[in-house]
Enzyme design. Sequence first.
Site, PDB file in Angstrom:
ATOM      1  N   ASN A   1       0.797  -1.237   0.000  1.00 13.34           N
ATOM      2  CA  ASN A   1       0.000   0.000   0.000  1.00 13.34           C
ATOM      3  C   ASN A   1       0.830   1.289   0.000  1.00 13.34           C
ATOM      4  O   ASN A   1       0.362   2.309  -0.480  1.00 13.34           O
ATOM      5  CB  ASN A   1      -1.012   0.001   1.148  1.00 13.34           C
ATOM      6  CG  ASN A   1      -0.353  -0.003   2.505  1.00 13.34           C
ATOM      7  OD1 ASN A   1       0.749  -0.494   2.667  1.00 13.34           O
ATOM      8  ND2 ASN A   1      -1.033   0.546   3.479  1.00 13.34           N
TER       9      ASN A   1
ATOM     10  N   THR B   1      -2.504  -9.075   9.759  1.00  6.15           N
ATOM     11  CA  THR B   1      -2.342  -9.724  11.062  1.00  6.15           C
ATOM     12  C   THR B   1      -2.234 -11.243  10.920  1.00  6.15           C
ATOM     13  O   THR B   1      -1.413 -11.878  11.595  1.00  6.15           O
ATOM     14  CB  THR B   1      -3.499  -9.318  11.993  1.00  6.15           C
ATOM     15  OG1 THR B   1      -3.357  -7.912  12.265  1.00  6.15           O
ATOM     16  CG2 THR B   1      -3.461 -10.072  13.314  1.00  6.15           C
TER      17      THR B   1
ATOM     18  N   GLU C   1       4.583  -5.164  12.043  1.00  2.00           N
ATOM     19  CA  GLU C   1       3.729  -3.979  11.837  1.00  2.00           C
ATOM     20  C   GLU C   1       2.485  -4.463  11.116  1.00  2.00           C
ATOM     21  O   GLU C   1       2.517  -4.708   9.909  1.00  2.00           O
ATOM     22  CB  GLU C   1       4.474  -2.934  10.983  1.00  2.00           C
ATOM     23  CG  GLU C   1       5.738  -2.391  11.600  1.00  2.00           C
ATOM     24  CD  GLU C   1       5.482  -1.392  12.717  1.00  2.00           C
ATOM     25  OE1 GLU C   1       4.317  -0.949  12.890  1.00  2.00           O
ATOM     26  OE2 GLU C   1       6.427  -1.063  13.430  1.00  2.00           O
TER      27      GLU C   1
ATOM     28  N   CYS D   1      -3.089   1.446   7.019  1.00  3.16           N
ATOM     29  CA  CYS D   1      -3.246   0.708   8.274  1.00  3.16           C
ATOM     30  C   CYS D   1      -3.729   1.598   9.407  1.00  3.16           C
ATOM     31  O   CYS D   1      -4.375   1.126  10.332  1.00  3.16           O
ATOM     32  CB  CYS D   1      -1.920   0.057   8.638  1.00  3.16           C
ATOM     33  SG  CYS D   1      -0.563   1.245   8.631  1.00  3.16           S
TER      34      CYS D   1
ATOM     35  N   LYS E   1      -1.468  -5.090  20.935  1.00  9.58           N
ATOM     36  CA  LYS E   1      -2.476  -6.128  20.682  1.00  9.58           C
ATOM     37  C   LYS E   1      -2.232  -6.786  19.306  1.00  9.58           C
ATOM     38  O   LYS E   1      -1.091  -7.041  18.941  1.00  9.58           O
ATOM     39  CB  LYS E   1      -3.881  -5.529  20.813  1.00  9.58           C
ATOM     40  CG  LYS E   1      -4.121  -5.006  22.222  1.00  9.58           C
ATOM     41  CD  LYS E   1      -5.411  -4.276  22.508  1.00  9.58           C
ATOM     42  CE  LYS E   1      -6.585  -4.298  21.664  1.00  9.58           C
ATOM     43  NZ  LYS E   1      -7.677  -3.417  22.030  1.00  9.58           N
TER      44      LYS E   1
ATOM     45  N   GLU F   1       8.705   1.646  14.326  1.00 11.58           N
ATOM     46  CA  GLU F   1       9.461   2.212  13.208  1.00 11.58           C
ATOM     47  C   GLU F   1       9.472   3.724  13.350  1.00 11.58           C
ATOM     48  O   GLU F   1       8.521   4.303  13.870  1.00 11.58           O
ATOM     49  CB  GLU F   1       8.831   1.777  11.880  1.00 11.58           C
ATOM     50  CG  GLU F   1       9.035   0.291  11.684  1.00 11.58           C
ATOM     51  CD  GLU F   1       8.646  -0.249  10.326  1.00 11.58           C
ATOM     52  OE1 GLU F   1       7.744   0.313   9.693  1.00 11.58           O
ATOM     53  OE2 GLU F   1       9.246  -1.253   9.916  1.00 11.58           O
TER      54      GLU F   1
HETATM   55  P1  NAD Z   1      -0.161  -9.497   3.392  1.00 14.00           P
HETATM   56  O1  NAD Z   1      -0.018  -9.932   4.802  1.00 14.00           O
HETATM   57  O2  NAD Z   1      -1.025 -10.283   2.482  1.00 14.00           O
HETATM   58  O3  NAD Z   1       1.275  -9.454   2.677  1.00 14.00           O
HETATM   59  C1  NAD Z   1       2.342  -8.668   3.184  1.00 14.00           C
HETATM   60  C2  NAD Z   1       3.660  -9.239   2.687  1.00 14.00           C
HETATM   61  O4  NAD Z   1       3.850 -10.513   3.284  1.00 14.00           O
HETATM   62  C3  NAD Z   1       3.739  -9.457   1.176  1.00 14.00           C
HETATM   63  O5  NAD Z   1       5.031  -9.113   0.733  1.00 14.00           O
HETATM   64  C4  NAD Z   1       3.497 -10.948   1.048  1.00 14.00           C
HETATM   65  O6  NAD Z   1       4.041 -11.532  -0.101  1.00 14.00           O
HETATM   66  C5  NAD Z   1       4.188 -11.467   2.291  1.00 14.00           C
HETATM   67  N1  NAD Z   1       3.740 -12.779   2.753  1.00 14.00           N
HETATM   68  C6  NAD Z   1       2.506 -13.317   2.638  1.00 14.00           C
HETATM   69  N2  NAD Z   1       2.493 -14.546   3.201  1.00 14.00           N
HETATM   70  C7  NAD Z   1       3.729 -14.784   3.687  1.00 14.00           C
HETATM   71  C8  NAD Z   1       4.342 -15.885   4.362  1.00 14.00           C
HETATM   72  N3  NAD Z   1       3.655 -16.986   4.652  1.00 14.00           N
HETATM   73  N4  NAD Z   1       5.641 -15.793   4.710  1.00 14.00           N
HETATM   74  C9  NAD Z   1       6.356 -14.665   4.426  1.00 14.00           C
HETATM   75  N5  NAD Z   1       5.829 -13.611   3.764  1.00 14.00           N
HETATM   76  C10 NAD Z   1       4.534 -13.653   3.409  1.00 14.00           C
HETATM   77  O7  NAD Z   1      -0.626  -7.968   3.459  1.00 14.00           O
HETATM   78  P2  NAD Z   1      -0.996  -6.984   2.260  1.00 14.00           P
HETATM   79  O8  NAD Z   1      -2.330  -7.329   1.706  1.00 14.00           O
HETATM   80  O9  NAD Z   1       0.147  -6.866   1.332  1.00 14.00           O
HETATM   81  O10 NAD Z   1      -1.084  -5.587   3.045  1.00 14.00           O
HETATM   82  C11 NAD Z   1      -2.211  -5.175   3.742  1.00 14.00           C
HETATM   83  C12 NAD Z   1      -2.019  -5.339   5.232  1.00 14.00           C
HETATM   84  O11 NAD Z   1      -0.816  -4.689   5.653  1.00 14.00           O
HETATM   85  C13 NAD Z   1      -3.129  -4.696   6.050  1.00 14.00           C
HETATM   86  O12 NAD Z   1      -3.540  -5.569   7.063  1.00 14.00           O
HETATM   87  C14 NAD Z   1      -2.467  -3.461   6.644  1.00 14.00           C
HETATM   88  O13 NAD Z   1      -3.040  -3.010   7.839  1.00 14.00           O
HETATM   89  C15 NAD Z   1      -1.070  -3.921   6.832  1.00 14.00           C
HETATM   90  N6  NAD Z   1      -0.159  -2.776   6.912  1.00 14.00           N
HETATM   91  C16 NAD Z   1       0.342  -2.451   8.137  1.00 14.00           C
HETATM   92  C17 NAD Z   1       1.182  -1.342   8.271  1.00 14.00           C
HETATM   93  C18 NAD Z   1       1.766  -0.977   9.608  1.00 14.00           C
HETATM   94  O14 NAD Z   1       2.740  -0.228   9.638  1.00 14.00           O
HETATM   95  N7  NAD Z   1       1.231  -1.462  10.725  1.00 14.00           N
HETATM   96  C19 NAD Z   1       1.513  -0.577   7.142  1.00 14.00           C
HETATM   97  C20 NAD Z   1       0.982  -0.939   5.905  1.00 14.00           C
HETATM   98  C21 NAD Z   1       0.142  -2.045   5.799  1.00 14.00           C
END
Ligand code: NAD
Length: 499
Positions: A171, A249, A269, A304, A472, A479
């Site tokens: 995102n 999550t 995160e 997020c 939680k 970061e």
């Molecule tokens: P996602 O969890 O589907 O994927 C995130 C990353 O993890 C991708 O690069 C993906 O290829 C990788 N991944 C997926 N499965 C994996 C596994 N089994 N082992 C290792 N890597 C794996 O998330 P998304 O759809 O890309 O992003 C949206 C989510 O990210 C939302 O829940 C959002 O809240 C969160 N987000 C959090 C923050 C924060 O700073 N807290 C910032 C941006 C987005």
Amino acid sequence: MTATTAMAATASAVAGLRFHSGKVLVDGEIRDPISQKTLDQIFPATGEVVAQVASCDARDVDAAVGAARAALDSGWRELNVKDRRRLLLGYARALAEHTEELALLQTFDSGMPMQMSAGEVIGAPAAADYFEYYAGTVDKPIGHVLPVYGKGFDYTLREPLGVVACITAWNAPVFLYAAKVAPALACGNTVILKPSEIGATVTLRLAELALEAGIPKGVINVITGTGKECGEPLVTHAGVDAVSFTGGTATGRHIASLTGAQLKRTVLELGGKSANIVFEDGEIGLAAMLSAGMVAYGLSGQGCACATRALVHRSKLEEFTKTALDTVAFMQPGDPFDPATMAGPLVSARQLDRVLGIVQRGVEEGVEVRCGGNRVGGDFASGFFMEPTVLSTTNDTTPAREEIFGPVLSIIPFDDEEEAIRLANDTPYGLAGVITTNDVKRAYRVAGRIRTGTLGINSYSVGATIPFGGVKHSGYGREGSLHALDDYSQIKNVYVELG
Ligand code: NAD
């Protein structure tokens, strides 16, 4: 690229873009993945395939870990502080000089509107900020001299963790890259980036600019691919010392179970379901901007930290709802490359279906749709656009409980301060939040009782100087700010016997 009038800006921007398609960057070289496989990169505003993303497997992971380990051991870990600071500042300058190109690539990868992609907060300029900020930490005091009970002398050292795997969501790829790589490099680690398989051109360019700025080969490596084939071999690789993850999550929980079994340092995160508590003394126009604006503007709720639950004092419910409806009406989605566009598409057909499904479930549960709720048709029908959506609901419905990651605001009434605090905390998440009030005593009182990693009073802020992270189910670790240094380094204690 589709050249309808509605998408004219996209057609012309993409025609002028130069980018690496289907490549990885390992050991200073941009090349094809060893797997020889790629995935389609689809531009969310048109639904068209615009590039390829390398679909790496365990062999590519091995190569990247080897390169990162070699770079660590051949001087990067031991680099003197003056050279490290100079290199990081040089990289920051290179990023600043390429902000427009990086903003275009970020929009190309994610569909984020250019207005936001070029903006300061999570846009391309943020990357230079992070590297400048952490360059400034490199030559500052790093440990303590400690009093001891005997006749000795005791001091602490801050040491790098080693090779850090950084896995990021789609995102806000520039911001997520910078927030991880800058502190990791400042602490003397080397990194392997695995951005989302949805789009990776901007991450490849970010890492290529590091090479051009003189950061040695192997210090930053980029591999891409699915979570299963590339992400899991990466986080479980014996040569990876720590993992920094940004994503959903459920994914974070799975990664933590893998790295936990290996006792590997991990930063998570994760998702959020933040509340904006709108008290009766708060400014309603501002409150609507902070909630409805965040949800409808820019990332279309795919952030997020978006305050997607507006908890509104019942006496202000009608006024707030009307202002929120006016705010989202003003922020209809459009061509992401058009500088006037305020809101972009959802990232994929799958994400669009998911969000529409959550709204539908809400309707079945009795939620009232005040506006939106549908896919955008007409000239935008081939893209993944959704109308900004405002719902009147209670805190126990599906739209109010699930992280939607789409342009959907849930408005929920409350009657007194105690109930507002209870509702704000009644979520498994704990990432961010907002309190809208002009009563300073109330702001102070309530801020202390909201269980989140970050909170804004009448505003919201993020940046290199500020710690960002969750509690939680939103994860752990921080970061930004000096606190991030704790997540990318370890403290060694040294005792010298003088007796
Ligand atoms: P996602 O969890 O589907 O994927 C995130 C990353 O993890 C991708 O690069 C993906 O290829 C990788 N991944 C997926 N499965 C994996 C596994 N089994 N082992 C290792 N890597 C794996 O998330 P998304 O759809 O890309 O992003 C949206 C989510 O990210 C939302 O829940 C959002 O809240 C969160 N987000 C959090 C923050 C924060 O700073 N807290 C910032 C941006 C987005």
